[in-house]
Design an enzyme around this catalytic site. Structure first.
Site, PDB file in Angstrom:
ATOM      1  N   ARG A  56      43.474  16.609  45.822  1.00 13.12           N
ATOM      2  CA  ARG A  56      42.496  17.132  46.797  1.00 13.12           C
ATOM      3  C   ARG A  56      43.139  17.866  47.969  1.00 13.12           C
ATOM      4  O   ARG A  56      42.571  17.992  49.047  1.00 13.12           O
ATOM      5  CB  ARG A  56      41.587  16.018  47.324  1.00 13.12           C
ATOM      6  CG  ARG A  56      40.798  15.355  46.221  1.00 13.12           C
ATOM      7  CD  ARG A  56      39.466  14.823  46.710  1.00 13.12           C
ATOM      8  NE  ARG A  56      38.700  14.379  45.587  1.00 13.12           N
ATOM      9  CZ  ARG A  56      38.810  13.182  45.042  1.00 13.12           C
ATOM     10  NH1 ARG A  56      39.640  12.305  45.550  1.00 13.12           N
ATOM     11  NH2 ARG A  56      38.072  12.862  44.006  1.00 13.12           N
ATOM     12  N   HIS A  80      37.599  47.490  48.002  1.00 16.57           N
ATOM     13  CA  HIS A  80      37.882  46.463  47.002  1.00 16.57           C
ATOM     14  C   HIS A  80      36.792  46.301  45.951  1.00 16.57           C
ATOM     15  O   HIS A  80      37.063  45.789  44.871  1.00 16.57           O
ATOM     16  CB  HIS A  80      38.191  45.116  47.679  1.00 16.57           C
ATOM     17  CG  HIS A  80      39.567  45.076  48.277  1.00 16.57           C
ATOM     18  ND1 HIS A  80      39.943  45.896  49.315  1.00 16.57           N
ATOM     19  CD2 HIS A  80      40.661  44.337  47.971  1.00 16.57           C
ATOM     20  CE1 HIS A  80      41.206  45.656  49.629  1.00 16.57           C
ATOM     21  NE2 HIS A  80      41.674  44.713  48.828  1.00 16.57           N
ATOM     22  N   HIS A 104      47.167  46.411  41.977  1.00 18.76           N
ATOM     23  CA  HIS A 104      46.118  46.145  42.962  1.00 18.76           C
ATOM     24  C   HIS A 104      46.028  47.227  44.055  1.00 18.76           C
ATOM     25  O   HIS A 104      44.979  47.831  44.265  1.00 18.76           O
ATOM     26  CB  HIS A 104      46.356  44.765  43.578  1.00 18.76           C
ATOM     27  CG  HIS A 104      45.316  44.358  44.569  1.00 18.76           C
ATOM     28  ND1 HIS A 104      44.032  44.022  44.207  1.00 18.76           N
ATOM     29  CD2 HIS A 104      45.348  44.272  45.929  1.00 18.76           C
ATOM     30  CE1 HIS A 104      43.333  43.724  45.294  1.00 18.76           C
ATOM     31  NE2 HIS A 104      44.112  43.871  46.355  1.00 18.76           N
ATOM     32  N   GLU A 160      47.179  48.467  51.901  1.00 17.48           N
ATOM     33  CA  GLU A 160      46.477  47.400  52.643  1.00 17.48           C
ATOM     34  C   GLU A 160      46.783  47.513  54.137  1.00 17.48           C
ATOM     35  O   GLU A 160      45.930  47.213  54.975  1.00 17.48           O
ATOM     36  CB  GLU A 160      46.857  45.999  52.120  1.00 17.48           C
ATOM     37  CG  GLU A 160      46.566  45.771  50.623  1.00 17.48           C
ATOM     38  CD  GLU A 160      45.102  45.493  50.286  1.00 17.48           C
ATOM     39  OE1 GLU A 160      44.225  45.694  51.149  1.00 17.48           O
ATOM     40  OE2 GLU A 160      44.822  45.092  49.130  1.00 17.48           O
TER      41      GLU A 160
HETATM   42  P1  NAD Z   1      52.765  40.645  42.875  1.00 15.22           P
HETATM   43  O1  NAD Z   1      52.794  39.276  43.379  1.00 15.22           O
HETATM   44  O2  NAD Z   1      52.423  40.865  41.442  1.00 15.22           O
HETATM   45  O3  NAD Z   1      54.159  41.335  43.187  1.00 15.22           O
HETATM   46  C1  NAD Z   1      54.384  42.650  42.774  1.00 15.22           C
HETATM   47  C2  NAD Z   1      55.672  42.788  41.950  1.00 15.22           C
HETATM   48  O4  NAD Z   1      56.793  42.765  42.830  1.00 15.22           O
HETATM   49  C3  NAD Z   1      55.910  41.665  40.942  1.00 15.22           C
HETATM   50  O5  NAD Z   1      56.476  42.222  39.796  1.00 15.22           O
HETATM   51  C4  NAD Z   1      56.929  40.779  41.649  1.00 15.22           C
HETATM   52  O6  NAD Z   1      57.727  40.075  40.733  1.00 15.22           O
HETATM   53  C5  NAD Z   1      57.740  41.788  42.400  1.00 15.22           C
HETATM   54  N1  NAD Z   1      58.378  41.317  43.617  1.00 15.22           N
HETATM   55  C6  NAD Z   1      57.843  40.516  44.569  1.00 15.22           C
HETATM   56  N2  NAD Z   1      58.659  40.438  45.619  1.00 15.22           N
HETATM   57  C7  NAD Z   1      59.751  41.167  45.328  1.00 15.22           C
HETATM   58  C8  NAD Z   1      60.950  41.478  46.034  1.00 15.22           C
HETATM   59  N3  NAD Z   1      61.157  41.073  47.280  1.00 15.22           N
HETATM   60  N4  NAD Z   1      61.869  42.250  45.405  1.00 15.22           N
HETATM   61  C9  NAD Z   1      61.644  42.723  44.143  1.00 15.22           C
HETATM   62  N5  NAD Z   1      60.524  42.488  43.444  1.00 15.22           N
HETATM   63  C10 NAD Z   1      59.587  41.716  44.030  1.00 15.22           C
HETATM   64  O7  NAD Z   1      51.716  41.563  43.669  1.00 15.22           O
HETATM   65  P2  NAD Z   1      51.328  41.767  45.208  1.00 15.22           P
HETATM   66  O8  NAD Z   1      51.077  43.206  45.345  1.00 15.22           O
HETATM   67  O9  NAD Z   1      52.263  41.086  46.121  1.00 15.22           O
HETATM   68  O10 NAD Z   1      49.949  40.979  45.315  1.00 15.22           O
HETATM   69  C11 NAD Z   1      48.801  41.404  44.603  1.00 15.22           C
HETATM   70  C12 NAD Z   1      47.898  40.203  44.427  1.00 15.22           C
HETATM   71  O11 NAD Z   1      47.505  39.734  45.703  1.00 15.22           O
HETATM   72  C13 NAD Z   1      46.634  40.529  43.672  1.00 15.22           C
HETATM   73  O12 NAD Z   1      46.426  39.536  42.709  1.00 15.22           O
HETATM   74  C14 NAD Z   1      45.554  40.466  44.715  1.00 15.22           C
HETATM   75  O13 NAD Z   1      44.318  40.080  44.186  1.00 15.22           O
HETATM   76  C15 NAD Z   1      46.108  39.429  45.641  1.00 15.22           C
HETATM   77  N6  NAD Z   1      45.576  39.493  47.003  1.00 15.22           N
HETATM   78  C16 NAD Z   1      45.134  38.334  47.552  1.00 15.22           C
HETATM   79  C17 NAD Z   1      44.657  38.327  48.855  1.00 15.22           C
HETATM   80  C18 NAD Z   1      44.241  37.041  49.477  1.00 15.22           C
HETATM   81  O14 NAD Z   1      43.673  37.073  50.589  1.00 15.22           O
HETATM   82  N7  NAD Z   1      44.493  35.905  48.870  1.00 15.22           N
HETATM   83  C19 NAD Z   1      44.617  39.523  49.592  1.00 15.22           C
HETATM   84  C20 NAD Z   1      45.083  40.683  49.000  1.00 15.22           C
HETATM   85  C21 NAD Z   1      45.564  40.667  47.691  1.00 15.22           C
END
Ligand code: NAD
Length: 330
Positions: free
Chosen positions: A85, A212, A230, A149
């Site tokens: 939880r 979005h 994304h 973003e």
């Molecule tokens: P991700 O987590 O898939 O990372 C993108 C890529 O970069 C991956 O291949 C990862 O392995 C690589 N990577 C990460 N850090 C790295 C680094 N320092 N060096 C080299 N490679 C690295 O994607 P993202 O763009 O970080 O996040 C997108 C996700 O976030 C989506 O699922 C989206 O829906 C979600 N999101 C959530 C919220 C929320 O409020 N919870 C807000 C916006 C987006």
């Protein structure tokens, strides 16, 4: 005891950094690596992550660290919210997108076959530790996706911030530490201001969804296989939201043109026609909109703009207008 969840890409570059710190402080830790990419934000992985925590005899007083981008933060955060939880967790965001958006605000979750982020919870991390140097290994495509973003905050709320990004693009793209620090801090500040009085998105928080509704639909056409990521889908989504705002008479056309040229300058996609191989149709898009979390009483809700720096919530969106708009765009 600390349980770290990360992905293979992040681990390859940065695992040593975090493990060394924990070892030096004599803190017990376990590590689970999952496959990188949006496809991992699913039920199967949620089960795997949760069962792994349980196998490690996780207790309420333990800590979970989500070490990665938004995918890791969302899935590890969601598992943290449902295990026993609720277990404390820390976000260590490693992408620009995660540092300015997904690690802030407490939303966690996974995708469903219907659309994005439909299964999830609100679970605030007890801390977010964002290290700008960690972004140095981020592929350019991912950096640009994060910049979408960042730009979103200016477009929703603060025209001066948008001007700053536009005027400093060269430095930002060169990872200038000072400029990066400014834009990451400002983005987090704007996000917290917007959600301060609406943590669970009953009102103004929905503004953060600019681009979005379109973006999530486009992304789910891509089946989360990396064809479109994304931030790229949101780039198209924001341009469509501005175009629609102008078509409906809410926003001057020159503001919309300025937004589209900004994203074009970043080599980001700005229209549905630029996305190859996703078989996007008007009916398909409309069906996906029906699963949007902002909808009320079966009526579609969109975030539109009066100008750069001023978004508003448009309830009861007319489906005929949307149909005509999408037919022209596809
Ligand atoms: P991700 O987590 O898939 O990372 C993108 C890529 O970069 C991956 O291949 C990862 O392995 C690589 N990577 C990460 N850090 C790295 C680094 N320092 N060096 C080299 N490679 C690295 O994607 P993202 O763009 O970080 O996040 C997108 C996700 O976030 C989506 O699922 C989206 O829906 C979600 N999101 C959530 C919220 C929320 O409020 N919870 C807000 C916006 C987006």
């Amino acid at each position: 005891k600390i349980n770290i969840v990360s992905d293979n890409n992040v681990a390859k570059h940065h695992l040593e950094y975090i493990i060394k710190g924990l070892d030096q402080s004599d803190i017990d830790h376990n590590l689970l690596l999952i496959e990188p990419g949006e496809k991992s934000k699913n039920w199967e992985n949620l089960i795997e992550v949760s069962e792994w925590f349980l196998k490690n005899n996780i207790e309420r007083g333990d800590l979970i660290i989500a070490f990665g981008g938004g995918v890791i933060g969302d899935i590890a955060g969601f598992a943290a919210s449902i295990l026993l939880r609720g277990i404390d967790f820390i976000q260590v965001p490693t992408t620009l997108l995660a540092q300015v958006d997904s690690s802030v605000g407490g939303k966690t979750g996974i995708n469903s076959s219907k659309s994005k982020n439909l299964i999830g919870s609100f679970h605030q991390p007890i801390a977010v530790i964002a290290d700008l140097d960690i972004l140095k290994t981020l592929p350019k495509r991912e950096f640009l996706a994060g910049l979408v973003e960042v730009t979103k905050y200016g477009l929703i709320y603060d025209v001066d911030f948008f001007n700053t990004i536009e005027n400093n693009l060269k430095y930002i793209l060169n990872h200038d530490h000072l400029k990066l620090n400014q834009i990451v801090s400002k983005s987090c500040e704007i996000k917290s201001l917007i959600i301060k009085n609406d943590a669970k998105e009953n009102g103004k928080r929905a503004l953060l969804n600019l681009g979005h509704t379109f973006g999530h639909a486009i992304e789910s056409f891509g089946k989360y296989d990396g064809t479109i990521i994304h931030g790229e889908a949101v780039s198209i989504g924001i341009c469509l939201a501005f175009k629609l705002s102008s078509k409906m008479g809410y926003c001057p056309q020159n503001e919309t043109d300025r937004v589209i040229s900004f994203f074009k300058k970043l080599t980001l996609p700005t229209s549905l026609r630029e996305v190859q191989g996703l078989s996007i149709t008007t009916t398909g898009m409309l069906n996906k909109f029906k699963y949007d979390k902002k909808n009320k009483n079966n009526q579609l809700t969109f975030i539109l703009n009066e100008k750069i720096g001023k978004s508003f919530i448009k309830n009861n969106m007319d489906e005929d207008i949307l149909t005509k708009f999408l037919n022209d765009e596809i």
